[in-house]
Design a protein around this motif. Structure first.
Motif, PDB file in Angstrom:
ATOM      1  N   LEU A  97      20.786  65.615  -6.980  1.00  0.00           N
ATOM      2  CA  LEU A  97      20.056  66.830  -7.313  1.00  0.00           C
ATOM      3  C   LEU A  97      18.708  66.793  -6.631  1.00  0.00           C
ATOM      4  O   LEU A  97      18.022  65.769  -6.638  1.00  0.00           O
ATOM      5  CB  LEU A  97      19.839  66.949  -8.827  1.00  0.00           C
ATOM      6  CG  LEU A  97      21.009  66.603  -9.737  1.00  0.00           C
ATOM      7  CD1 LEU A  97      20.566  66.627 -11.182  1.00  0.00           C
ATOM      8  CD2 LEU A  97      22.150  67.565  -9.505  1.00  0.00           C
ATOM      9  N   ARG A  98      18.302  67.902  -6.041  1.00  0.00           N
ATOM     10  CA  ARG A  98      16.951  68.041  -5.489  1.00  0.00           C
ATOM     11  C   ARG A  98      16.257  69.158  -6.249  1.00  0.00           C
ATOM     12  O   ARG A  98      16.741  70.285  -6.270  1.00  0.00           O
ATOM     13  CB  ARG A  98      16.987  68.353  -3.994  1.00  0.00           C
ATOM     14  CG  ARG A  98      15.596  68.508  -3.376  1.00  0.00           C
ATOM     15  CD  ARG A  98      15.662  68.686  -1.886  1.00  0.00           C
ATOM     16  NE  ARG A  98      16.105  67.463  -1.229  1.00  0.00           N
ATOM     17  CZ  ARG A  98      15.277  66.505  -0.824  1.00  0.00           C
ATOM     18  NH1 ARG A  98      13.970  66.622  -1.034  1.00  0.00           N
ATOM     19  NH2 ARG A  98      15.752  65.424  -0.224  1.00  0.00           N
ATOM     20  N   MET A  99      15.145  68.823  -6.875  1.00  0.00           N
ATOM     21  CA  MET A  99      14.438  69.779  -7.711  1.00  0.00           C
ATOM     22  C   MET A  99      12.981  69.857  -7.289  1.00  0.00           C
ATOM     23  O   MET A  99      12.372  68.850  -6.931  1.00  0.00           O
ATOM     24  CB  MET A  99      14.538  69.370  -9.182  1.00  0.00           C
ATOM     25  CG  MET A  99      15.943  69.488  -9.745  1.00  0.00           C
ATOM     26  SD  MET A  99      16.151  68.639 -11.329  1.00  0.00           S
ATOM     27  CE  MET A  99      16.438  66.966 -10.738  1.00  0.00           C
ATOM     28  N   SER A 100      12.439  71.062  -7.333  1.00  0.00           N
ATOM     29  CA  SER A 100      11.044  71.245  -6.948  1.00  0.00           C
ATOM     30  C   SER A 100      10.422  72.330  -7.804  1.00  0.00           C
ATOM     31  O   SER A 100      11.109  73.168  -8.382  1.00  0.00           O
ATOM     32  CB  SER A 100      10.943  71.615  -5.462  1.00  0.00           C
ATOM     33  OG  SER A 100      11.606  72.832  -5.202  1.00  0.00           O
ATOM     34  N   ALA A 101       9.103  72.284  -7.887  1.00  0.00           N
ATOM     35  CA  ALA A 101       8.322  73.315  -8.573  1.00  0.00           C
ATOM     36  C   ALA A 101       7.409  73.961  -7.542  1.00  0.00           C
ATOM     37  O   ALA A 101       6.784  73.270  -6.737  1.00  0.00           O
ATOM     38  CB  ALA A 101       7.503  72.712  -9.714  1.00  0.00           C
ATOM     39  N   GLY A 102       7.336  75.271  -7.546  1.00  0.00           N
ATOM     40  CA  GLY A 102       6.542  75.982  -6.564  1.00  0.00           C
ATOM     41  C   GLY A 102       5.052  75.848  -6.809  1.00  0.00           C
ATOM     42  O   GLY A 102       4.593  75.310  -7.822  1.00  0.00           O
ATOM     43  N   ILE A 103       4.277  76.347  -5.860  1.00  0.00           N
ATOM     44  CA  ILE A 103       2.824  76.341  -5.985  1.00  0.00           C
ATOM     45  C   ILE A 103       2.433  77.114  -7.242  1.00  0.00           C
ATOM     46  O   ILE A 103       2.822  78.263  -7.440  1.00  0.00           O
ATOM     47  CB  ILE A 103       2.169  76.991  -4.751  1.00  0.00           C
ATOM     48  CG1 ILE A 103       2.477  76.180  -3.488  1.00  0.00           C
ATOM     49  CG2 ILE A 103       0.658  77.120  -4.941  1.00  0.00           C
ATOM     50  CD1 ILE A 103       1.925  74.779  -3.506  1.00  0.00           C
ATOM     51  N   GLY A 104       1.676  76.444  -8.112  1.00  0.00           N
ATOM     52  CA  GLY A 104       1.212  77.083  -9.336  1.00  0.00           C
ATOM     53  C   GLY A 104       2.287  77.378 -10.354  1.00  0.00           C
ATOM     54  O   GLY A 104       2.058  78.151 -11.282  1.00  0.00           O
ATOM     55  N   ALA A 105       3.476  76.761 -10.213  1.00  0.00           N
ATOM     56  CA  ALA A 105       4.598  77.097 -11.099  1.00  0.00           C
ATOM     57  C   ALA A 105       5.297  75.845 -11.603  1.00  0.00           C
ATOM     58  O   ALA A 105       6.337  75.453 -11.072  1.00  0.00           O
ATOM     59  CB  ALA A 105       5.589  78.006 -10.369  1.00  0.00           C
ATOM     60  N   PRO A 106       4.752  75.172 -12.627  1.00  0.00           N
ATOM     61  CA  PRO A 106       5.446  74.015 -13.219  1.00  0.00           C
ATOM     62  C   PRO A 106       6.811  74.418 -13.749  1.00  0.00           C
ATOM     63  O   PRO A 106       7.046  75.585 -14.082  1.00  0.00           O
ATOM     64  CB  PRO A 106       4.506  73.586 -14.361  1.00  0.00           C
ATOM     65  CG  PRO A 106       3.184  74.199 -14.033  1.00  0.00           C
ATOM     66  CD  PRO A 106       3.485  75.475 -13.305  1.00  0.00           C
ATOM     67  N   ARG A 107       7.721  73.430 -13.841  1.00  0.00           N
ATOM     68  CA  ARG A 107       9.085  73.721 -14.292  1.00  0.00           C
ATOM     69  C   ARG A 107       9.550  72.674 -15.295  1.00  0.00           C
ATOM     70  O   ARG A 107       9.199  71.502 -15.176  1.00  0.00           O
ATOM     71  CB  ARG A 107      10.062  73.733 -13.118  1.00  0.00           C
ATOM     72  CG  ARG A 107       9.751  74.718 -12.026  1.00  0.00           C
ATOM     73  CD  ARG A 107      10.821  74.699 -10.962  1.00  0.00           C
ATOM     74  NE  ARG A 107      12.089  75.236 -11.467  1.00  0.00           N
ATOM     75  CZ  ARG A 107      13.241  75.124 -10.823  1.00  0.00           C
ATOM     76  NH1 ARG A 107      13.314  74.458  -9.688  1.00  0.00           N
ATOM     77  NH2 ARG A 107      14.341  75.662 -11.321  1.00  0.00           N
ATOM     78  N   HIS A 108      10.339  73.126 -16.256  1.00  0.00           N
ATOM     79  CA  HIS A 108      11.009  72.223 -17.190  1.00  0.00           C
ATOM     80  C   HIS A 108      12.494  72.291 -16.879  1.00  0.00           C
ATOM     81  O   HIS A 108      13.093  73.376 -16.846  1.00  0.00           O
ATOM     82  CB  HIS A 108      10.757  72.635 -18.636  1.00  0.00           C
ATOM     83  CG  HIS A 108      11.491  71.796 -19.633  1.00  0.00           C
ATOM     84  ND1 HIS A 108      11.043  70.548 -20.037  1.00  0.00           N
ATOM     85  CD2 HIS A 108      12.662  72.008 -20.290  1.00  0.00           C
ATOM     86  CE1 HIS A 108      11.903  70.036 -20.906  1.00  0.00           C
ATOM     87  NE2 HIS A 108      12.892  70.901 -21.074  1.00  0.00           N
ATOM     88  N   LEU A 109      13.114  71.123 -16.639  1.00  0.00           N
ATOM     89  CA  LEU A 109      14.501  71.085 -16.204  1.00  0.00           C
ATOM     90  C   LEU A 109      15.305  70.106 -17.044  1.00  0.00           C
ATOM     91  O   LEU A 109      14.814  69.024 -17.394  1.00  0.00           O
ATOM     92  CB  LEU A 109      14.591  70.678 -14.728  1.00  0.00           C
ATOM     93  CG  LEU A 109      13.950  71.645 -13.733  1.00  0.00           C
ATOM     94  CD1 LEU A 109      13.679  70.938 -12.417  1.00  0.00           C
ATOM     95  CD2 LEU A 109      14.838  72.846 -13.511  1.00  0.00           C
ATOM     96  N   ALA A 110      16.534  70.480 -17.364  1.00  0.00           N
ATOM     97  CA  ALA A 110      17.460  69.580 -18.042  1.00  0.00           C
ATOM     98  C   ALA A 110      18.246  68.806 -16.993  1.00  0.00           C
ATOM     99  O   ALA A 110      18.582  69.340 -15.937  1.00  0.00           O
ATOM    100  CB  ALA A 110      18.404  70.370 -18.935  1.00  0.00           C
TER     101      ALA A 110
END
Length: 362
Positions: A139-152
């Motif tokens: 899996l490759r996961m990223s968060a954009g500029i200024g956009a934190p992410r919560h991922l399962a």
């Protein structure tokens, strides 16, 4: 039509898909952009849903959505001087560019892919490649500029990715391995005694069986902080330079730092709530280097912030700011260190006051 039992997350994802198709396949009018801005600012759920749908859209077809992203915050652009740039990289010219119609592509194909993926995104897992039997799931996961992410994660764990952060994870029957490519992440690890959970960042390796901890790649070091449970941190670098203390054991409210060119240090007492304040949209610094502060700012700013010279990176910064107001964050840091802010179309320069002959002090 949206069913009454649909969750706010599912509603936001469906609306985000509608907005993305509307803004990229048609000729967005000024009213469309203003309405989209209002929807984006309406809730954090909406903003997160749009970022998730954008990733799915890009996976469905190679579609550039830079114009759409550049329009974010366009409602406040009227006061922006021509040729100047705010932290989000928005100018009146950018808003006009966003309204131009992009080359038309296969709307039906992309919309079908979006519709197929909305349900998967709604449960927080996203679309992951299912490998052949016996191969690890990557899996490759990223968060954009200024956009934190919560991922399962597939193993029952979860990860909070800070803005501008990226990781690659592999899951197999015997191991759970993560590489933190950039930024910082907070892991809530599901207990599995038979499969250690490992996070690598540069030369540091953090290993846990079931716990809560964060890993951060800074400009000059890697930091590991434990908020619950037990984590083992190892220095994987060569010992050719006499580096000692290769392994440390961390408990709750303890941390370790692997500095560039230095030894692995720890266990060190840490203030977990302060260290994890970014999860609530804040930053707390205690004699943090300006280089690291600027790196944090750049994960939230669409206009790159640079230092006038390398020596400035060592200046200490202390304070608490909200990541939601980047201008106050930047201006407060500059004021505390007696620096000037020189804004240009492509970058924002921090320089000593005496060297600010051509720019505008904020």
């Amino acid at each position: 039509m949206i069913d009454q039992n649909t969750t706010p997350r599912e509603i936001a994802l469906q609306e985000a898909a509608d907005w993305l198709v509307r803004l990229t396949d048609a000729d967005p009018q000024e009213g469309d952009i203003e309405a989209w801005n209002a929807w984006m600012e309406g809730s954090a759920v909406n903003a997160q849903a749009f970022d998730d749908i954008q990733l799915l859209w890009d996976a469905a077809a190679e579609v550039g959505v830079d114009r759409v992203l550049a329009a974010r915050g366009a409602s406040g652009e009227a006061a922006t001087a021509p040729g100047s740039a705010g932290l989000n990289g928005e100018t009146t010219g950018t808003a006009r560019a966003a309204a131009r119609r992009p080359a038309r592509r296969s709307r039906g194909l992309r919309w079908g892919a979006l519709a197929a993926g909305v349900a998967a995104l709604a449960i927080g897992v996203g679309l992951f490649r299912q490998p052949p039997a016996g191969e690890p799931l990557e899996l490759r996961m990223s968060a954009g500029i200024g956009a934190p992410r919560h991922l399962a994660l597939p193993d029952g764990s979860s990860v909070d990715l800070d803005a501008g952060s990226e990781l690659v994870a592999q899951f197999s029957r015997h191991r759970r391995q993560v590489e933190l490519v950039s930024g910082q992440a907070y892991f809530a690890v599901a207990k599995d005694p038979d499969r250690p959970f490992e996070v690598r960042a540069d030369g540091a390796l953090a290993q846990a069986l079931g716990t809560h901890f964060s890993v951060a790649r800074r400009s000059d070091s890697v930091r590991v902080m434990v908020s619950e449970g037990h984590v083992q941190v190892s220095d994987l670098r060569s010992n050719g330079k006499g580096i000692q203390n290769h392994v440390v054991q961390l408990l709750a409210d303890q941390g370790a730092t692997l500095a560039e060119g230095g030894p692995l240090q720890g266990p060190l007492p840490v203030d977990a709530p302060s260290s994890l304040s970014w999860l609530q949209g804040n930053v707390v610094y205690r004699s943090e280097s300006l280089g690291n502060v600027v790196a944090d700012l750049n994960r939230h700013s669409r206009v790159r912030i640079v230092l006038h010279d390398a020596q400035m990176a060592r200046l200490p910064v202390t304070g608490r700011w909200s990541t939601a107001d980047l201008d106050i964050w930047l201006e407060s840091v500059a004021q505390a260190l007696s620096l000037s802010i020189v804004r240009g179309p492509d970058e924002i320069l921090l320089a000593p006051l005496e060297g600010d002959a051509q720019g505008t002090k904020q």
